[in-house]
Structures are given as C-alpha cells and as structure tokens.
Design a protein around this motif. Structure first.
Motif, PDB file in Angstrom:
ATOM      1  N   ASN A  13      -3.845  12.899  -2.538  1.00  0.00           N
ATOM      2  CA  ASN A  13      -4.641  11.687  -2.697  1.00  0.00           C
ATOM      3  C   ASN A  13      -6.066  12.128  -3.008  1.00  0.00           C
ATOM      4  OD1 ASN A  13      -6.122   9.353  -2.502  1.00  0.00           O
ATOM      5  ND2 ASN A  13      -5.297   8.743  -0.505  1.00  0.00           N
ATOM      6  N   GLU A  14      -6.437  12.066  -4.278  1.00  0.00           N
ATOM      7  CA  GLU A  14      -7.767  12.483  -4.703  1.00  0.00           C
ATOM      8  C   GLU A  14      -8.729  11.306  -4.803  1.00  0.00           C
ATOM      9  OE1 GLU A  14      -6.892  14.658  -8.326  1.00  0.00           O
ATOM     10  OE2 GLU A  14      -6.623  16.508  -7.169  1.00  0.00           O
ATOM     11  N   GLY A  15      -8.306  10.163  -4.298  1.00  0.00           N
ATOM     12  CA  GLY A  15      -9.133   8.961  -4.354  1.00  0.00           C
ATOM     13  C   GLY A  15      -9.823   8.670  -3.043  1.00  0.00           C
ATOM     14  N   SER A  16     -10.320   7.454  -2.924  1.00  0.00           N
ATOM     15  CA  SER A  16     -11.089   7.074  -1.738  1.00  0.00           C
ATOM     16  C   SER A  16     -10.359   6.086  -0.844  1.00  0.00           C
ATOM     17  CB  SER A  16     -12.430   6.466  -2.177  1.00  0.00           C
ATOM     18  OG  SER A  16     -12.198   5.327  -2.991  1.00  0.00           O
ATOM     19  N   ARG A  17      -9.094   5.790  -1.135  1.00  0.00           N
ATOM     20  CA  ARG A  17      -8.323   4.846  -0.323  1.00  0.00           C
ATOM     21  C   ARG A  17      -7.044   5.491   0.201  1.00  0.00           C
ATOM     22  NH1 ARG A  17      -8.691  -0.979  -0.975  1.00  0.00           N
ATOM     23  NH2 ARG A  17     -10.835  -1.324  -1.571  1.00  0.00           N
TER      24      ARG A  17
ATOM     25  N   LEU B  36      -4.017  10.460 -12.196  1.00  0.00           N
ATOM     26  CA  LEU B  36      -3.316   9.196 -12.353  1.00  0.00           C
ATOM     27  C   LEU B  36      -3.905   8.173 -11.386  1.00  0.00           C
ATOM     28  CD1 LEU B  36      -0.991   7.732 -13.803  1.00  0.00           C
ATOM     29  CD2 LEU B  36       0.484   8.444 -11.912  1.00  0.00           C
ATOM     30  N   LYS B  37      -4.317   7.045 -11.906  1.00  0.00           N
ATOM     31  CA  LYS B  37      -4.930   5.996 -11.097  1.00  0.00           C
ATOM     32  C   LYS B  37      -3.855   5.013 -10.641  1.00  0.00           C
ATOM     33  CE  LYS B  37      -9.399   6.463 -13.280  1.00  0.00           C
ATOM     34  NZ  LYS B  37      -9.775   7.488 -12.384  1.00  0.00           N
ATOM     35  N   VAL B  38      -3.626   4.976  -9.326  1.00  0.00           N
ATOM     36  CA  VAL B  38      -2.680   4.042  -8.717  1.00  0.00           C
ATOM     37  C   VAL B  38      -3.218   3.594  -7.368  1.00  0.00           C
ATOM     38  CG1 VAL B  38      -0.586   4.897  -9.848  1.00  0.00           C
ATOM     39  CG2 VAL B  38      -1.302   5.903  -7.722  1.00  0.00           C
ATOM     40  N   LEU B  39      -2.934   2.366  -6.999  1.00  0.00           N
ATOM     41  CA  LEU B  39      -3.309   1.816  -5.692  1.00  0.00           C
ATOM     42  C   LEU B  39      -4.798   2.012  -5.390  1.00  0.00           C
ATOM     43  CD1 LEU B  39      -0.207   2.986  -3.622  1.00  0.00           C
ATOM     44  CD2 LEU B  39      -0.609   0.734  -4.635  1.00  0.00           C
ATOM     45  N   SER B  40      -5.646   1.773  -6.368  1.00  0.00           N
ATOM     46  CA  SER B  40      -7.097   1.942  -6.234  1.00  0.00           C
ATOM     47  C   SER B  40      -7.461   3.352  -5.800  1.00  0.00           C
ATOM     48  CB  SER B  40      -7.674   0.924  -5.241  1.00  0.00           C
ATOM     49  OG  SER B  40      -7.432  -0.388  -5.692  1.00  0.00           O
ATOM     50  N   SER B  41      -6.671   4.318  -6.216  1.00  0.00           N
ATOM     51  CA  SER B  41      -6.904   5.706  -5.873  1.00  0.00           C
ATOM     52  C   SER B  41      -6.540   6.579  -7.073  1.00  0.00           C
ATOM     53  CB  SER B  41      -6.046   6.091  -4.652  1.00  0.00           C
ATOM     54  OG  SER B  41      -6.546   7.244  -4.041  1.00  0.00           O
ATOM     55  N   ASP B  42      -6.777   7.871  -6.958  1.00  0.00           N
ATOM     56  CA  ASP B  42      -6.362   8.853  -7.953  1.00  0.00           C
ATOM     57  C   ASP B  42      -5.401   9.813  -7.270  1.00  0.00           C
ATOM     58  OD1 ASP B  42      -8.092   7.928  -9.971  1.00  0.00           O
ATOM     59  OD2 ASP B  42      -9.744   9.110  -9.181  1.00  0.00           O
ATOM     60  N   ILE B  43      -4.367  10.203  -8.002  1.00  0.00           N
ATOM     61  CA  ILE B  43      -3.406  11.138  -7.412  1.00  0.00           C
ATOM     62  C   ILE B  43      -3.157  12.317  -8.330  1.00  0.00           C
ATOM     63  CG2 ILE B  43      -2.232   9.343  -6.081  1.00  0.00           C
ATOM     64  CD1 ILE B  43       0.150   9.783  -8.167  1.00  0.00           C
ATOM     65  N   ARG B  44      -2.689  13.388  -7.700  1.00  0.00           N
ATOM     66  CA  ARG B  44      -2.145  14.563  -8.387  1.00  0.00           C
ATOM     67  C   ARG B  44      -0.747  14.747  -7.808  1.00  0.00           C
ATOM     68  NH1 ARG B  44      -3.988  19.142 -10.879  1.00  0.00           N
ATOM     69  NH2 ARG B  44      -6.132  18.472 -10.563  1.00  0.00           N
TER      70      ARG B  44
ATOM     71  N   GLY C 113       0.811  -1.221   0.000  1.00  0.00           N
ATOM     72  CA  GLY C 113       0.000   0.000   0.000  1.00  0.00           C
ATOM     73  C   GLY C 113       0.838   1.262   0.000  1.00  0.00           C
ATOM     74  N   ARG C 114       1.928   1.244  -0.792  1.00  0.00           N
ATOM     75  CA  ARG C 114       2.877   2.355  -0.773  1.00  0.00           C
ATOM     76  C   ARG C 114       3.099   2.888  -2.189  1.00  0.00           C
ATOM     77  NH1 ARG C 114       7.257   0.171   1.980  1.00  0.00           N
ATOM     78  NH2 ARG C 114       7.942  -0.809   0.068  1.00  0.00           N
ATOM     79  N   LEU C 115       3.222   4.193  -2.283  1.00  0.00           N
ATOM     80  CA  LEU C 115       3.534   4.854  -3.537  1.00  0.00           C
ATOM     81  C   LEU C 115       4.823   5.640  -3.361  1.00  0.00           C
ATOM     82  CD1 LEU C 115       2.663   5.646  -6.434  1.00  0.00           C
ATOM     83  CD2 LEU C 115       1.596   7.657  -5.398  1.00  0.00           C
TER      84      LEU C 115
END
Length: 166
Positions: free
Chosen positions: A108-112, A88-96, A69-71
């Motif tokens: 972390n613009e995602g939900s995880r 960018l979709k990574v680790l079941s999330s979206d990032i900027r 669970g690391r970026l």
C-alpha cells in the motif's frame, strides 16, 4: 483466432472475460494477439482499454470493492513467471502488486488503509500472510472454479506477502 467472424472491438473484451471464468491460457493468447503490431485496427481505443482490463483485472485479478474498503487480487495464470504492476490507483490509494506462482506481494503506497483479500485459484490447505497462518475461505464461481482467500488490513506504507500452502 476468430478475427474473420469478430471485429477487433469485440475481441478486445475477451481477455478479461476468459480470465473471469478460468480460461487463463486463452486470456493471455488474446492479450498477445491484441498487442501484436500485425493485428489490424489494433490502434482503436477499445483495444488498448481491453488489453489493460485483461492485464489488470484479468491476469492480475485486481478487484476493488469501494463499499467495503477491500481489494481482492488473484494471479490468473498457469505461467511459471511473475507479473508485476506499480503505481495502480485503487481505493483512493496507490498499490504495487507482484504475483508469482503460489505467492503474491502487495504494498500500500498510498495514504489510506484497506483490506487485502489475497486469493489463490483452487482449494489450498492454507494461506500464510507475512508468515502467519490465516483463516481461509473458499468460494466457487458459476463455472465451478474454486478460489481460496484470506484477508489482512494494509495500512499506508505496509507491504504483505501472501503464500499459498498446498
């Protein structure tokens, strides 16, 4: 540029490989060559995939580790300019992600949630994340290049700023 000896499909992999081993200027030169309209056969699928890999994993140093669970991110450039990617979709999330010399901003613009390993090339005296001095580690790759990194957890909606101390 070597195109007389190598075909464009093979050249498309070089940008990422050069970035991995610390040859940042050469990596960028291949990105420019492969995206130049004058480059023969640049419409081949390998070229567009290679350019994206060279930018995202090479230049921007985006390396997801799903098992932990690391970026990890590291700006693989000597340029005084910034580089940014969004959606960018990574680790079941979206990032900027935005890189500047000595500074990276990740949202972390995602939900995880995930752990961000903010890395910088070379041996830094420290790394501050959101102004707080963090515990750092140094890794050396097979070419002898060092990277200094620190980690922070990013919950959904969180943004963190990592700054290298020299």
């Amino acid at each position: 540029m070597g195109s007389k000896q190598w075909n464009v499909e093979n050249l498309s992999y070089l940008s990422y490989q050069f970035s991995r081993f610390g040859y940042f200027d050469e990596s960028y030169r291949f990105i420019l060559y492969l995206t130049d309209p004058a480059t023969p056969r640049r419409e081949y699928p390998e070229v567009s995939f290679g350019v994206m890999e060279g930018i995202v994993q090479g230049l921007m140093g985006v390396s997801p580790d799903g098992r932990n669970g690391r970026l990890t991110t590291v700006y693989n450039s000597h340029s005084p300019h910034f580089c940014e990617i969004a959606g960018l979709k990574v680790l079941s999330s979206d990032i900027r992600l935005r890189h500047e010399p000595g500074r990276s901003v990740l949202k972390n613009e995602g939900s995880r949630p995930f752990t961000w390993r903010a890395a910088f090339n070379g041996r830094a005296t420290g790394i501050r994340i959101n102004g707080k001095k963090m515990k750092t580690r140094v890794e050396t790759d097979v070419m002898g290049n060092s990277k200094t990194w620190a980690e922070v957890e990013l919950l959904p909606g969180m943004e963190a700023i990592a700054e290298k101390e020299d």
